[in-house]
Scaffold this motif. Structure first.
Motif, PDB file in Angstrom:
ATOM      1  N   ILE A  93      -7.504 -25.601 -49.065  1.00 29.17           N
ATOM      2  CA  ILE A  93      -6.749 -26.482 -47.860  1.00 29.17           C
ATOM      3  C   ILE A  93      -6.940 -27.691 -48.295  1.00 29.17           C
ATOM      4  CG2 ILE A  93      -6.511 -26.996 -45.535  1.00 29.17           C
ATOM      5  CD1 ILE A  93      -7.589 -23.881 -45.187  1.00 29.17           C
ATOM      6  N   SER A  94      -5.655 -28.621 -48.302  1.00 27.45           N
ATOM      7  CA  SER A  94      -6.056 -30.068 -48.651  1.00 27.45           C
ATOM      8  C   SER A  94      -5.234 -30.808 -47.850  1.00 27.45           C
ATOM      9  CB  SER A  94      -5.816 -30.312 -49.992  1.00 27.45           C
ATOM     10  OG  SER A  94      -6.068 -31.690 -50.372  1.00 27.45           O
ATOM     11  N   LEU A  95      -6.035 -31.811 -47.171  1.00 28.18           N
ATOM     12  CA  LEU A  95      -5.067 -32.658 -46.303  1.00 28.18           C
ATOM     13  C   LEU A  95      -6.039 -34.098 -46.121  1.00 28.18           C
ATOM     14  CD1 LEU A  95      -6.055 -31.811 -42.506  1.00 28.18           C
ATOM     15  CD2 LEU A  95      -7.088 -30.947 -44.321  1.00 28.18           C
ATOM     16  N   SER A  96      -5.232 -35.317 -45.873  1.00 27.70           N
ATOM     17  CA  SER A  96      -5.841 -36.521 -45.678  1.00 27.70           C
ATOM     18  C   SER A  96      -5.495 -37.134 -44.447  1.00 27.70           C
ATOM     19  CB  SER A  96      -5.039 -37.264 -46.835  1.00 27.70           C
ATOM     20  OG  SER A  96      -5.447 -38.613 -46.743  1.00 27.70           O
ATOM     21  N   PHE A  97      -6.523 -37.921 -43.761  1.00 29.40           N
ATOM     22  CA  PHE A  97      -6.187 -38.751 -42.398  1.00 29.40           C
ATOM     23  C   PHE A  97      -5.892 -40.011 -42.805  1.00 29.40           C
ATOM     24  CE2 PHE A  97      -9.222 -35.839 -40.016  1.00 29.40           C
ATOM     25  CZ  PHE A  97      -8.192 -34.749 -39.704  1.00 29.40           C
ATOM     26  N   ALA A  98      -5.268 -40.446 -44.201  1.00 30.79           N
ATOM     27  CA  ALA A  98      -4.886 -41.663 -44.552  1.00 30.79           C
ATOM     28  C   ALA A  98      -3.672 -42.136 -43.595  1.00 30.79           C
ATOM     29  CB  ALA A  98      -4.753 -41.938 -45.888  1.00 30.79           C
ATOM     30  N   PRO A  99      -3.015 -41.296 -43.228  1.00 32.37           N
ATOM     31  CA  PRO A  99      -1.714 -41.938 -42.327  1.00 32.37           C
ATOM     32  C   PRO A  99      -1.977 -42.244 -41.218  1.00 32.37           C
ATOM     33  CG  PRO A  99      -1.286 -39.892 -43.574  1.00 32.37           C
ATOM     34  CD  PRO A  99      -2.615 -39.967 -43.549  1.00 32.37           C
ATOM     35  N   VAL A 100      -3.303 -42.033 -40.550  1.00 27.80           N
ATOM     36  CA  VAL A 100      -3.564 -42.144 -39.226  1.00 27.80           C
ATOM     37  C   VAL A 100      -3.955 -43.510 -38.922  1.00 27.80           C
ATOM     38  CG1 VAL A 100      -4.728 -41.160 -37.318  1.00 27.80           C
ATOM     39  CG2 VAL A 100      -4.058 -39.640 -39.131  1.00 27.80           C
ATOM     40  N   LYS A 101      -3.015 -44.427 -39.131  1.00 28.92           N
ATOM     41  CA  LYS A 101      -3.530 -45.998 -38.968  1.00 28.92           C
ATOM     42  C   LYS A 101      -2.565 -46.673 -38.021  1.00 28.92           C
ATOM     43  CE  LYS A 101      -4.318 -46.508 -43.061  1.00 28.92           C
ATOM     44  NZ  LYS A 101      -4.523 -46.776 -44.591  1.00 28.92           N
ATOM     45  N   GLY A 102      -2.753 -47.729 -37.688  1.00 32.63           N
ATOM     46  CA  GLY A 102      -1.703 -48.621 -36.865  1.00 32.63           C
ATOM     47  C   GLY A 102      -1.582 -48.081 -35.437  1.00 32.63           C
ATOM     48  N   ARG A 107      -3.507 -41.646 -27.586  1.00 33.48           N
ATOM     49  CA  ARG A 107      -2.510 -40.608 -27.417  1.00 33.48           C
ATOM     50  C   ARG A 107      -1.527 -40.803 -28.688  1.00 33.48           C
ATOM     51  NH1 ARG A 107       3.135 -40.617 -25.747  1.00 33.48           N
ATOM     52  NH2 ARG A 107       3.715 -38.637 -24.923  1.00 33.48           N
ATOM     53  N   GLN A 108      -1.164 -41.954 -29.348  1.00 32.53           N
ATOM     54  CA  GLN A 108      -0.366 -42.144 -30.412  1.00 32.53           C
ATOM     55  C   GLN A 108      -1.488 -41.553 -31.871  1.00 32.53           C
ATOM     56  OE1 GLN A 108       0.357 -46.096 -31.447  1.00 32.53           O
ATOM     57  NE2 GLN A 108       1.913 -45.698 -32.867  1.00 32.53           N
ATOM     58  N   MET A 109      -2.688 -41.837 -31.719  1.00 37.16           N
ATOM     59  CA  MET A 109      -3.609 -41.479 -32.667  1.00 37.16           C
ATOM     60  C   MET A 109      -3.665 -39.865 -32.850  1.00 37.16           C
ATOM     61  SD  MET A 109      -7.753 -41.365 -33.301  1.00 37.16           S
ATOM     62  CE  MET A 109      -7.503 -39.773 -32.632  1.00 37.16           C
ATOM     63  N   LYS A 110      -3.547 -39.174 -31.602  1.00 38.33           N
ATOM     64  CA  LYS A 110      -3.937 -37.894 -31.640  1.00 38.33           C
ATOM     65  C   LYS A 110      -2.410 -37.123 -32.076  1.00 38.33           C
ATOM     66  CE  LYS A 110      -4.216 -33.890 -28.902  1.00 38.33           C
ATOM     67  NZ  LYS A 110      -3.797 -33.485 -27.186  1.00 38.33           N
ATOM     68  N   GLU A 139       1.440 -16.064 -32.239  1.00 32.99           N
ATOM     69  CA  GLU A 139       1.388 -17.017 -31.203  1.00 32.99           C
ATOM     70  C   GLU A 139       0.761 -18.287 -31.309  1.00 32.99           C
ATOM     71  OE1 GLU A 139       0.150 -16.829 -26.550  1.00 32.99           O
ATOM     72  OE2 GLU A 139       0.511 -15.136 -27.416  1.00 32.99           O
ATOM     73  N   PHE A 140      -0.589 -18.265 -31.903  1.00 30.80           N
ATOM     74  CA  PHE A 140      -1.388 -19.413 -32.101  1.00 30.80           C
ATOM     75  C   PHE A 140      -0.618 -20.270 -33.117  1.00 30.80           C
ATOM     76  CE2 PHE A 140      -4.126 -21.746 -34.589  1.00 30.80           C
ATOM     77  CZ  PHE A 140      -5.249 -22.283 -33.754  1.00 30.80           C
ATOM     78  N   PHE A 141      -0.173 -19.801 -34.077  1.00 31.99           N
ATOM     79  CA  PHE A 141       0.621 -20.666 -35.337  1.00 31.99           C
ATOM     80  C   PHE A 141       1.927 -21.237 -34.864  1.00 31.99           C
ATOM     81  CE2 PHE A 141      -2.780 -19.283 -37.998  1.00 31.99           C
ATOM     82  CZ  PHE A 141      -2.803 -20.667 -38.806  1.00 31.99           C
ATOM     83  N   SER A 142       2.837 -20.473 -33.658  1.00 35.50           N
ATOM     84  CA  SER A 142       3.805 -21.119 -33.364  1.00 35.50           C
ATOM     85  C   SER A 142       3.483 -22.339 -32.584  1.00 35.50           C
ATOM     86  CB  SER A 142       4.544 -20.009 -32.588  1.00 35.50           C
ATOM     87  OG  SER A 142       3.801 -19.568 -31.148  1.00 35.50           O
ATOM     88  N   ALA A 143       2.206 -22.243 -31.841  1.00 34.71           N
ATOM     89  CA  ALA A 143       1.754 -23.620 -31.079  1.00 34.71           C
ATOM     90  C   ALA A 143       1.299 -24.716 -31.941  1.00 34.71           C
ATOM     91  CB  ALA A 143       0.809 -23.081 -30.152  1.00 34.71           C
ATOM     92  N   VAL A 144       1.206 -24.562 -32.938  1.00 36.79           N
ATOM     93  CA  VAL A 144       0.579 -25.743 -34.082  1.00 36.79           C
ATOM     94  C   VAL A 144       1.686 -26.656 -34.163  1.00 36.79           C
ATOM     95  CG1 VAL A 144      -0.203 -26.441 -36.300  1.00 36.79           C
ATOM     96  CG2 VAL A 144      -1.004 -24.319 -35.085  1.00 36.79           C
ATOM     97  N   SER A 145       1.664 -27.947 -33.706  1.00 35.14           N
ATOM     98  CA  SER A 145       2.814 -28.934 -33.791  1.00 35.14           C
ATOM     99  C   SER A 145       1.986 -30.136 -33.353  1.00 35.14           C
ATOM    100  CB  SER A 145       3.650 -28.555 -32.800  1.00 35.14           C
ATOM    101  OG  SER A 145       3.202 -28.927 -31.422  1.00 35.14           O
ATOM    102  N   ARG A 146       3.047 -31.415 -33.561  1.00 37.18           N
ATOM    103  CA  ARG A 146       2.082 -32.500 -33.278  1.00 37.18           C
ATOM    104  C   ARG A 146       1.894 -32.837 -31.875  1.00 37.18           C
ATOM    105  NH1 ARG A 146       7.027 -37.249 -33.552  1.00 37.18           N
ATOM    106  NH2 ARG A 146       7.978 -36.301 -31.820  1.00 37.18           N
ATOM    107  N   ASP A 147       2.474 -32.061 -31.142  1.00 36.92           N
ATOM    108  CA  ASP A 147       1.976 -32.078 -29.701  1.00 36.92           C
ATOM    109  C   ASP A 147       1.329 -30.879 -29.108  1.00 36.92           C
ATOM    110  OD1 ASP A 147       3.740 -34.253 -28.992  1.00 36.92           O
ATOM    111  OD2 ASP A 147       5.500 -32.946 -29.316  1.00 36.92           O
TER     112      ASP A 147
END
Length: 488
Positions: A93-102, A107-110, A139-147
């Motif tokens: 599993i690979s991910l980066s938090f680099a886009p989480v800026k500005g 609320r916007q950061m989350k 059901e759990f994975f259907s709830a995974v979203s930006r909100d």
């Protein structure tokens, strides 16, 4: 013919495939694997190859690239028979938090964080089609979203690890790049507490209470204090700039830079390059160069500020500009080529940056803006002191440019009164005060109904003190001093 010095390429496979300039850092894979640390946090300044090394490590271990090890065939790791057998054998599993800026608020950061996490989970869509999930898991994975709710976000990679282990019958490797980017944004924008609480839950569930995890690597610029973010993560191995571990895995050594300059026919520039870009120290390993600056120099073939100008230095600017008088005085000494001696804590406590001077220097050291040229330890008191210096000429020029910007945009009359005062030009002083008085003051400011106790000249007295405030760093400014008692 020298290889092309491509700028900003962070995809390992692309660099090797198109035969771009690359310094072989694949033995990091061996060093990390043999350390047997469960969760490793590696901190290095920005643009030091953290993202590329993580991408390289993912490309080596991920089961998605099973049987595709030929890309490593001319590199050091492929000389090890043992590691040839490890290639392509783990779910990753690979991910980066680099886009989480500005981000202007929590609320916007989350939302951005959740979008990154959801994007990572969607990469494994095949798990939902493999018939391995029960109804609650679907059901759990259907709830995974930006909100998604906080609890879903916190559990998302834990649940993904569980399903990947079930599918491959092997524990997972997790690589998280730039873990601290959201936290630095949160500090600058004023929502640190909310961001720290959210990420504390996510990191602990992902890396501590995850029985489906084999090993993990996190990278960032700073080591944020355990109390702030890693309160329950006691399986964490932290590798900072003060550690000898992986000292040569990030950044270029002197030998590597010398070889690169020879390849590009620039050996005659070696001393100048050293003056501009050398100076980083990791553990006891000296003469480490910033890769971004070296590759940019190979590409442009001229000396310039490359690393220092690659991204916003907003937090550094804030710490120096809003720092105490002592911070500014120390910065003057550093810019003049001097040193400062201070205490140091490699665990950054962001809440202390506004009030603790040593925390400011700790942050600048972690960010690569300073280097420790000497370290002393008093066994009787346990006190540690570090002698710090600006890393190199490039960093010095960055700070000079930053400070010059502070004074740009000032009106030409900003210091007219002070300039006239220091040159004993009474006529110019009088002219300036008349202009301000005519354009700004009201008769009500000085008291239009004087009483026995009114002293309207005190208003002018305060005004003049305000004009002189800019001299407070060079002169002792005092008002009329109190004497005895005043009876009303």
């Amino acid at each position: 013919m020298p290889r092309t010095a491509g700028i900003g390429i962070q995809n390992f496979e692309k660099i090797i495939t198109i035969h771009n300039f690359y310094v072989d850092k694949t033995l990091f894979i061996k060093e990390w694997w043999e350390s047997q640390d469960e969760v490793t946090l590696i901190t290095r300044p920005r643009r030091f190859g953290k993202t590329l090394n993580l991408n390289m490590t993912e490309r080596f271990f991920s089961v998605e690239y099973a049987g595709q090890g030929e890309i490593f065939k001319d590199l050091n790791i492929w000389k090890e028979e043992k590691y040839r057998r490890l290639q392509g054998t783990f779910p990753v599993i690979s991910l980066s938090f680099a886009p989480v800026k500005g981000t202007g608020d929590f609320r916007q950061m989350k939302r951005l964080l959740c979008q990154v996490i959801a994007g990572c989970c969607s990469h494994y869509q095949f798990l939902q089609e493999a018939g391995l999930m029960n109804e609650k898991e679907r059901e759990f994975f259907s709830a995974v979203s930006r909100d998604m709710d906080d609890d879903i976000a916190a559990m998302s990679l834990h649940m993904l690890s569980k399903l990947l282990m079930r599918y491959y019958n092997k524990k997972v490797l997790i690589f998280l790049d730039e873990y601290d980017t959201p936290l630095q944004e949160a500090y600058v924008c004023g929502y640190w507490d909310e961001a720290a609480a959210f990420l504390r839950s996510f990191l602990n569930i992902t890396f501590k209470t995850n029985p489906y995890l084999d090993r993990a690597v996190m990278t960032g610029i700073t080591r944020i204090s355990k109390e702030s973010i890693f309160s329950d993560l006691n399986n964490l191995s932290v590798v900072t700039a003060g550690s000898d571990k992986y000292a040569e895995a990030f950044g270029f050594t002197q030998e590597e830079v010398t070889a690169a300059l020879q390849e590009y026919g620039l050996s005659d520039m070696e001393e100048c390059v050293r003056d501009w870009y050398d100076g980083f120290i990791f553990g006891t390993k000296e003469d480490i160069y910033n890769p971004w600056s070296i590759i940019s120099f190979l590409n442009e073939k001229k000396l310039a500020c490359y690393w220092a100008n690659t991204s916003s230095n907003g937090l550094v600017n804030k710490l120096v500009q809003e720092g105490s008088r002592d911070v500014k005085t120390a910065m003057e000494d550093l810019l003049a080529g001097g040193t400062i001696c201070t205490g140091m804590d490699e665990q950054i406590v962001f809440s202390q940056l506004d009030e603790n001077e040593s925390a400011v220097w700790s942050f600048l050291l972690a960010g690569g803006y300073l280097k420790a040229v000497k370290h002393t330890f008093d066994p009787d008191t346990g006190n540690e002191k570090y002698v710090l210096k600006l890393t190199n000429k490039e960093v010095r020029m960055m700070f000079c440019s930053m400070i010059q910007v502070w004074f740009k945009g000032r009106g030409p009359a900003y210091n007219d009164f002070i300039r006239a005062l220091l040159s004993d030009d009474k006529k110019a002083m009088n002219y300036y005060m008349n202009q301000v008085a005519l354009n700004t003051f009201s008769s009500f400011d000085t008291g239009n109904r004087p009483s026995a106790f009114a002293e309207p000249e005190q208003f002018y007295h305060g005004f003049v003190l305000g004009l002189l405030v800019e001299l407070s760093g060079r002169y002792v400014m005092t008002s009329n001093r109190e004497s005895g008692f005043r009876t009303l």
